[in-house]
Design a protein around this motif. Structure first.
Motif, short mmCIF file in Angstrom:
data_model
loop_
_atom_site.label_atom_id
_atom_site.label_comp_id
_atom_site.label_asym_id
_atom_site.label_seq_id
_atom_site.Cartn_x
_atom_site.Cartn_y
_atom_site.Cartn_z
N ARG A 80 0.83 -1.22 0.00
CA ARG A 80 0.00 0.00 0.00
C ARG A 80 0.86 1.26 0.00
O ARG A 80 0.56 2.23 -0.71
CB ARG A 80 -0.93 -0.01 1.21
CG ARG A 80 -1.94 -1.15 1.18
CD ARG A 80 -2.88 -1.11 2.36
NE ARG A 80 -3.89 -2.14 2.24
CZ ARG A 80 -5.20 -1.93 2.33
NH1 ARG A 80 -5.64 -0.70 2.52
NH2 ARG A 80 -6.06 -2.91 2.23
N VAL A 83 2.69 1.68 -3.44
CA VAL A 83 1.78 2.15 -4.49
C VAL A 83 1.66 3.67 -4.43
O VAL A 83 1.75 4.36 -5.46
CB VAL A 83 0.39 1.50 -4.34
CG1 VAL A 83 -0.65 2.24 -5.17
CG2 VAL A 83 0.44 0.04 -4.76
N TYR A 142 -5.70 6.61 -4.04
CA TYR A 142 -5.32 5.54 -3.12
C TYR A 142 -6.55 4.96 -2.42
O TYR A 142 -6.73 3.74 -2.35
CB TYR A 142 -4.33 6.09 -2.10
CG TYR A 142 -3.90 5.12 -1.03
CD1 TYR A 142 -2.84 4.24 -1.25
CD2 TYR A 142 -4.54 5.07 0.20
CE1 TYR A 142 -2.44 3.35 -0.27
CE2 TYR A 142 -4.14 4.18 1.19
CZ TYR A 142 -3.09 3.33 0.95
OH TYR A 142 -2.71 2.45 1.92
N ALA A 145 -8.66 2.95 -4.85
CA ALA A 145 -8.04 1.70 -5.27
C ALA A 145 -8.15 0.61 -4.22
O ALA A 145 -8.27 -0.57 -4.54
CB ALA A 145 -6.57 1.94 -5.62
N SER A 149 -10.73 -3.66 -0.06
CA SER A 149 -9.70 -4.44 -0.75
C SER A 149 -9.74 -5.92 -0.43
O SER A 149 -9.23 -6.74 -1.18
CB SER A 149 -8.31 -3.89 -0.41
OG SER A 149 -8.07 -3.98 0.99
N ASN A 154 -6.06 -8.08 -5.01
CA ASN A 154 -4.81 -7.33 -5.09
C ASN A 154 -4.01 -7.25 -3.80
O ASN A 154 -2.81 -7.28 -3.84
CB ASN A 154 -5.07 -5.91 -5.64
CG ASN A 154 -6.22 -5.21 -4.96
OD1 ASN A 154 -7.17 -5.83 -4.53
ND2 ASN A 154 -6.13 -3.90 -4.89
N TYR A 168 -2.11 -4.17 -6.36
CA TYR A 168 -2.64 -3.15 -7.26
C TYR A 168 -2.74 -3.65 -8.70
O TYR A 168 -2.29 -3.03 -9.64
CB TYR A 168 -1.75 -1.90 -7.20
CG TYR A 168 -2.44 -0.63 -7.68
CD1 TYR A 168 -3.42 -0.02 -6.92
CD2 TYR A 168 -2.12 -0.07 -8.92
CE1 TYR A 168 -4.05 1.13 -7.35
CE2 TYR A 168 -2.75 1.09 -9.36
CZ TYR A 168 -3.71 1.68 -8.58
OH TYR A 168 -4.34 2.83 -9.02
#
Length: 300
Positions: A80, A83, A142, A145, A149, A154, A168
């Motif tokens: 995280r 990214v 962020y 995305a 999660s 991902n 990601y």
């Protein structure tokens, strides 16, 4: 490892080997120049170099991911954070390139105003505001995305599924609903607008130089190199990646070729040294010294 991943890894390694030493050199020279006699262009170059250094610092994590066949074997928290640190410089580079183009144009078109002491203050404020805008945009992307999660492939830590973790890459429909409009806004605000600013400023700058005979041929050639370097960054590094944002927004999906476009974006660290070289006299001098030292150690 697949053939595509081998190519990706090779490009990442080349970008790191070319970009890292040149960017460190540019960063150190900018700090020294600002400490002795600051001018606006050095401040913009320092921020561009800092942006590239952040990108290059986290690029080895991308290399490791490719070497592991896109399986994320490192901690989820590092995924995280990487990214955020990987994409933030991609957004900042285009804005600072636009700022450099505007500064070069103002320097040639309004030389008297350019020498005003307040320009340093204005430049510093512009850089701070730019980083704030980039940080806000990155946070929105962020959050979109990584929304829910655990439903996606991902970054999940659900080992009971026994599925390989990835970072990601795959997204749920809910994530894409939030993420695609953000990506489209990023393509407009961090690619299209800076590109238009660069085109306007450099076209105007070239016209000024062509009409004014007092500028030396070497300076005109450096401006041409600056324009070429900037266009290479936008055309090769940023255009395919941002095109994937636009296509994804229109088709409401994550394009399959997005990873290839993302790979090309790493090449901006190879093209930015061209910009540093054309602008900074200290950079040109340092590279010449390094080249002479390297040639002296090479066998004849």
């Amino acid at each position: 490892m697949s053939e595509d991943l081998t190519v990706f890894l090779a490009i990442y390694i080349i970008a790191f080997l070319i970009g890292f030493p040149n960017t460190v050199l540019a960063f150190c020279l900018c700090i020294r120049k600002i400490h002795s006699k600051p001018i606006p262009i050095d401040i913009f170059m320092l921020n561009l170099a800092a942006s590239d250094l952040v990108f290059l610092t986290f690029l080895p994590l991308k290399m490791k991911e490719d070497a592991d066949n896109m399986v994320w074997k490192m901690p989820e928290a590092l995924c995280r954070f990487s990214v955020l640190m990987f994409f933030l410089p991609l957004y900042s580079s285009s804005l600072f390139l636009a700022a450099i183009s505007a500064e070069r144009y103002v320097c040639a078109a309004f030389p008297v105003r350019y020498k005003s002491p307040k320009r340093i203050v204005y430049t510093t404020v512009i850089c701070v505001v730019t980083w704030v805008i980039i940080a806000v945009a990155s946070v929105f992307a962020y959050k979109a995305a990584f929304l829910d999660s655990n439903e996606a492939d991902n970054t999940t830590n659900n080992h009971s599924l026994k599925a390989p973790q990835s970072c990601y890459i795959n997204f749920t429909s809910k994530q894409l609903t939030e993420l695609l409009p953000v990506r489209f806004g990023i393509a407009v605000g961090f690619f299209l607008l800076p590109l238009l600013i660069c085109c306007f400023c450099y076209i105007s700058l070239i016209r000024i130089l062509m009409k004014c005979p007092i500028f030396k041929r070497q300076r005109k050639l450096r401006v041409v190199g600056l324009v070429v370097g900037t266009l290479l960054v936008f055309a090769i590094s940023f255009a395919p990646y941002n095109a994937s944002h636009v296509v994804g927004f229109i088709k409401k999906e994550n394009p399959d070729w997005r990873m290839k476009a993302l790979m090309l974006s790493t090449l901006n660290t190879c093209f930015d040294p061209i910009i540093f070289f054309c602008i900074s006299k200290d950079m040109r001098r340092a590279i010449k010294v390094c080249a002479k030292a390297l040639c002296s150690f090479m066998p004849i």
